[in-house]
Design a protein around this motif. Structure first.
Motif, short mmCIF file in Angstrom:
data_model
loop_
_atom_site.label_atom_id
_atom_site.label_comp_id
_atom_site.label_asym_id
_atom_site.label_seq_id
_atom_site.Cartn_x
_atom_site.Cartn_y
_atom_site.Cartn_z
N UNK A 195 5.82 -3.19 -10.56
CA UNK A 195 6.34 -4.37 -9.87
C UNK A 195 7.43 -3.98 -8.87
N UNK A 196 8.32 -3.09 -9.29
CA UNK A 196 9.35 -2.57 -8.39
C UNK A 196 8.71 -2.00 -7.13
N UNK A 197 7.68 -1.18 -7.35
CA UNK A 197 7.01 -0.57 -6.20
C UNK A 197 6.25 -1.60 -5.40
N UNK A 198 5.81 -2.68 -6.06
CA UNK A 198 5.14 -3.76 -5.33
C UNK A 198 6.07 -4.36 -4.30
N UNK A 199 7.30 -4.64 -4.71
CA UNK A 199 8.27 -5.26 -3.80
C UNK A 199 8.73 -4.25 -2.74
N UNK A 200 9.25 -3.11 -3.21
CA UNK A 200 9.82 -2.16 -2.26
C UNK A 200 8.74 -1.43 -1.46
N UNK A 241 -4.02 -6.54 -1.07
CA UNK A 241 -3.65 -5.13 -0.92
C UNK A 241 -2.45 -4.80 -1.80
N UNK A 242 -1.48 -5.69 -1.84
CA UNK A 242 -0.29 -5.45 -2.67
C UNK A 242 -0.71 -5.35 -4.14
N UNK A 243 -1.53 -6.32 -4.57
CA UNK A 243 -1.95 -6.32 -5.98
C UNK A 243 -2.79 -5.09 -6.31
N UNK A 244 -3.67 -4.68 -5.38
CA UNK A 244 -4.44 -3.46 -5.61
C UNK A 244 -3.50 -2.28 -5.80
N UNK A 245 -2.51 -2.18 -4.93
CA UNK A 245 -1.54 -1.08 -5.04
C UNK A 245 -0.79 -1.13 -6.35
N UNK A 298 4.90 5.55 -6.75
CA UNK A 298 5.49 5.08 -5.49
C UNK A 298 4.49 4.94 -4.33
N UNK A 299 3.61 5.95 -4.10
CA UNK A 299 2.81 5.88 -2.86
C UNK A 299 1.75 4.79 -2.84
N UNK A 300 1.31 4.30 -4.01
CA UNK A 300 0.11 3.44 -4.03
C UNK A 300 0.24 2.18 -3.19
N UNK A 301 1.27 1.38 -3.46
CA UNK A 301 1.40 0.12 -2.73
C UNK A 301 1.57 0.38 -1.23
N UNK A 302 2.41 1.37 -0.91
CA UNK A 302 2.64 1.67 0.51
C UNK A 302 1.32 1.99 1.19
N UNK A 303 0.53 2.84 0.55
CA UNK A 303 -0.71 3.30 1.18
C UNK A 303 -1.81 2.24 1.18
N UNK A 304 -1.75 1.25 0.29
CA UNK A 304 -2.77 0.20 0.36
C UNK A 304 -2.35 -0.89 1.36
N UNK A 305 -1.05 -1.13 1.49
CA UNK A 305 -0.60 -2.22 2.36
C UNK A 305 -0.58 -1.78 3.83
N UNK A 306 -0.19 -0.53 4.06
CA UNK A 306 -0.04 -0.02 5.43
C UNK A 306 -1.24 -0.31 6.36
N UNK A 307 -2.47 0.08 5.97
CA UNK A 307 -3.59 -0.17 6.88
C UNK A 307 -3.83 -1.65 7.14
N UNK A 308 -3.65 -2.48 6.12
CA UNK A 308 -3.87 -3.93 6.30
C UNK A 308 -2.87 -4.48 7.30
N UNK A 309 -1.64 -4.05 7.15
CA UNK A 309 -0.57 -4.52 8.03
C UNK A 309 -0.80 -4.04 9.46
N UNK A 310 -1.28 -2.80 9.58
CA UNK A 310 -1.48 -2.24 10.92
C UNK A 310 -2.62 -2.95 11.66
N UNK A 311 -3.61 -3.41 10.89
CA UNK A 311 -4.76 -4.05 11.53
C UNK A 311 -4.54 -5.52 11.79
#
Lengths: 284, 290
Positions: free
Chosen positions: A82-87, A206-210, A162-175
């Motif tokens: 959850x921490x990683x979900x937010x941050x 994406x956040x939940x997947x991460x 740590x990397x999971x949420x960042x790496x799942x959200x990043x592409x969605x956000x970029x597109x």
């Protein structure tokens, strides 16, 4: 190669067998390797677990030590995820939308927990967060002990997931098209409203997947957590460490049963992740 | 989240498109929170590895490097990678070829099976190997009769690291292979190339960066795996101790210096992995934009 181009009709079992026998050699290597390396060990575990018998299985799986180990493992993993979900979402946002020095370096460094061996992570986290470590000494005056407690386990789990949420959200956000945000903004939405109603909904899958990926990684984690925890039952003993201890005592049924519980949970998590990803594809 | 700038695109942020003042305030706050979080969880612990290893200069570090158990651990770790990486590469290429070039029922299911080692806890993976090859395991009796030691010896360590690093190559190659399409391969075939020639001249050049990426990740995981290897190895110093196991053992024996000397080597491996990964990603990105 020719077999596959034949029209595939019912009688699945036989057709499947024939397909395997006549399959090209790439298929045979793949299936053979999977059978020896993956299917065989999984089957061995399933049969050994079923040989324990349902009554004994239930007794071992729900023994007080095991129950408290699940509790520590799952609650702490969930909190870390959850921490990683937010941050993680915040970091992904910053990496996609903001511009700042060393951005490329920071972007690349996010994957470090994937690349760093877990025992190294455990070693350095145990040092840094110990009572006279760089960060542990900051918490010590408040009476908070981090290393060798459940908090330490949480820190290690946060590190490795740590990397999971960042790496799942990043592409969605970029597109994401910024037109809609502009439209919302032009129509008088406040920044918070824009985020809440325009940006957040497509990001949520994406956040939940991460979070789910991070959770599932944290649940299985052994290397970093075994070093940073004191591994005391009922306090900070996690399920993977319990399996290891059972094995060390040559208690194979005990290890197998708890291993089975963990395996089932990771399979459930895997199915959940696949469903989440299917949900995320809705937005494509 | 006030930092929404209508003119900002992710790819090219140029100086003339600077956010307005009130927005940049929020931006600074967000960036600071992000960096602070990363520092607490990631950067300070990572920096600590290097600080501790070289706190008394390079001398003690070099002295630790020449310890026999340490050298043996390095040898074992490299040897494990040398066996696991080729095995998983052949498997990964075959799997990628089989899956990317065909549509068949159960395709997604097969993909999840290949990904399974990532969701199984390393300790459970190790346990499974013990249950197959250990004394109480399926083949335990037979192996013992024939005087073959698998568990608590090198073979099981190889099996364990091959297990946990299995999906990487397939995973990285499948998307590249799918994107490249089969047109060129078919053209080569029609022009009379054999399967082998098609693979070497057409397919391999197309997938080379994805493959290399998969190799690097496989190597990092095979060398760095701790949990699974720890379960099956017995952790006997100078015999079945790989570098990650050496780190834990030295730490438990209060030999912090030795632990950090080994840790810094593994951290360097991680840094090299990340740098190569970044270079490869940039290469594929350039290819995409062409």
């Amino acid at each position: 190669m020719t077999i596959s181009s034949l029209p595939e009709k019912p009688r699945l079992g036989k057709a499947f067998l024939r397909q395997i026998i006549h399959a090209p050699w790439t298929w045979r290597i793949m299936l053979g390797y999977l059978a020896v390396m993956l299917i065989l060990p999984v089957l061995a575990m399933l049969t050994k677990a079923s040989a324990v018998g349902p009554a004994k299985f239930w007794q071992i799986a729900t023994s007080p030590t095991a129950l408290s180990a699940y509790d520590v493992t799952f609650t702490t993993s969930l909190i870390a995820a959850a921490f990683n979900g937010v941050f993680g979402t915040l970091i992904a946002w910053v990496l996609v939308r903001e511009d700042f020095p060393l951005k490329r370096f920071i972007d690349a460094s996010v994957d470090l927990p994937f690349a760093l061996p877990t025992s190294v992570a455990g070693l350095t986290l145990a040092t840094v967060y110990s009572q006279n470590g760089w960060l542990g000494s900051l918490a010590a005056p408040f009476g908070i002990k981090i290393a060798f407690t459940r908090i330490g386990v949480g820190v290690a789990m946060t590190f490795i997931s740590l990397p999971f949420v960042i790496r799942t959200v990043q592409p969605v956000l970029a597109e994401m098209e910024q037109d809609i945000e502009e439209a919302a903004w032009c129509l008088g939405a406040s920044p918070w409203q824009t985020f809440r109603h325009v940006i957040f909904p497509p990001l949520l899958p994406a956040i939940l997947t991460g979070v789910a990926l991070g959770f599932s990684r944290a649940v299985g984690e052994y290397g970093s957590t075994v070093i940073i925890a004191s591994n005391t039952p009922f306090r900070d003993l996690i399920a993977p460490v319990l399996i290891f201890q059972r094995l060390e005592q040559y208690d194979y049924p005990g290890a197998t049963v708890i291993g089975m519980v963990l395996l089932i949970i990771s399979l459930v998590a895997l199915i959940g992740i696949n469903l989440l990803q299917a949900w995320a594809r809705r937005y494509d | 989240m006030t930092s929404v700038d209508p003119f900002l695109t992710t790819a090219q942020v140029t100086s003339e498109k600077k956010p307005t003042k009130s927005k940049s305030w929020a931006s600074i706050a967000l960036v600071s929170i992000a960096i602070a979080y990363l520092a607490l969880v990631l950067y300070i612990p990572a920096l600590n590895v290097f600080m501790q290893a070289f706190s008394k200069g390079v001398g003690p570090f070099l002295a630790n490097l020449t310890q026999p158990t340490f050298l043996h651990a390095i040898k074992l770790t490299v040897l494990m990678a040398l066996i696991c990486v080729p095995l998983n590469t052949v498997f990964g290429l075959c799997a990628a070829w089989a899956i990317a070039r065909r549509r068949f029922p159960g395709r997604t299911f097969l993909l999840s099976i290949i990904d399974l080692p990532f969701s199984i806890s390393p300790v459970v993976a190790g346990l499974m190997i013990v249950l197959v090859y250990g004394q109480q395991g399926w083949f335990g009796g037979w192996l013992q009769d024939h005087g073959i030691r698998v568990v608590f010896a090198f073979p099981a360590m190889v099996l364990a690291s091959a297990f946990v690093s299995m999906p990487f190559v397939a995973r990285e190659v499948i998307p590249v292979l799918e994107e490249a399409g089969a047109d060129q391969e078919e053209a080569a075939k029609i022009l009379g190339a054999s399967d082998w020639q098609t693979f070497w001249r057409v397919t391999l050049p197309n997938i080379r960066w994805g493959l290399l990426y998969g190799l690097i990740l496989t190597n990092a995981r095979a060398m760095g795996e701790f949990g699974a290897v720890s379960v099956v190895s017995g952790n006997i110093a100078g015999k079945t101790q790989s570098l990650p196991l050496f780190v834990e053992e030295a730490y438990k024996q209060y030999e912090g210096e030795a632990a950090y000397s080994a840790a810094v080597l593994l951290a360097l491996l991680a840094v090299v992995t990340l740098v190569l990964k970044e270079i490869l990603e940039r290469k594929t990105r350039i290819k995409d934009t062409e």
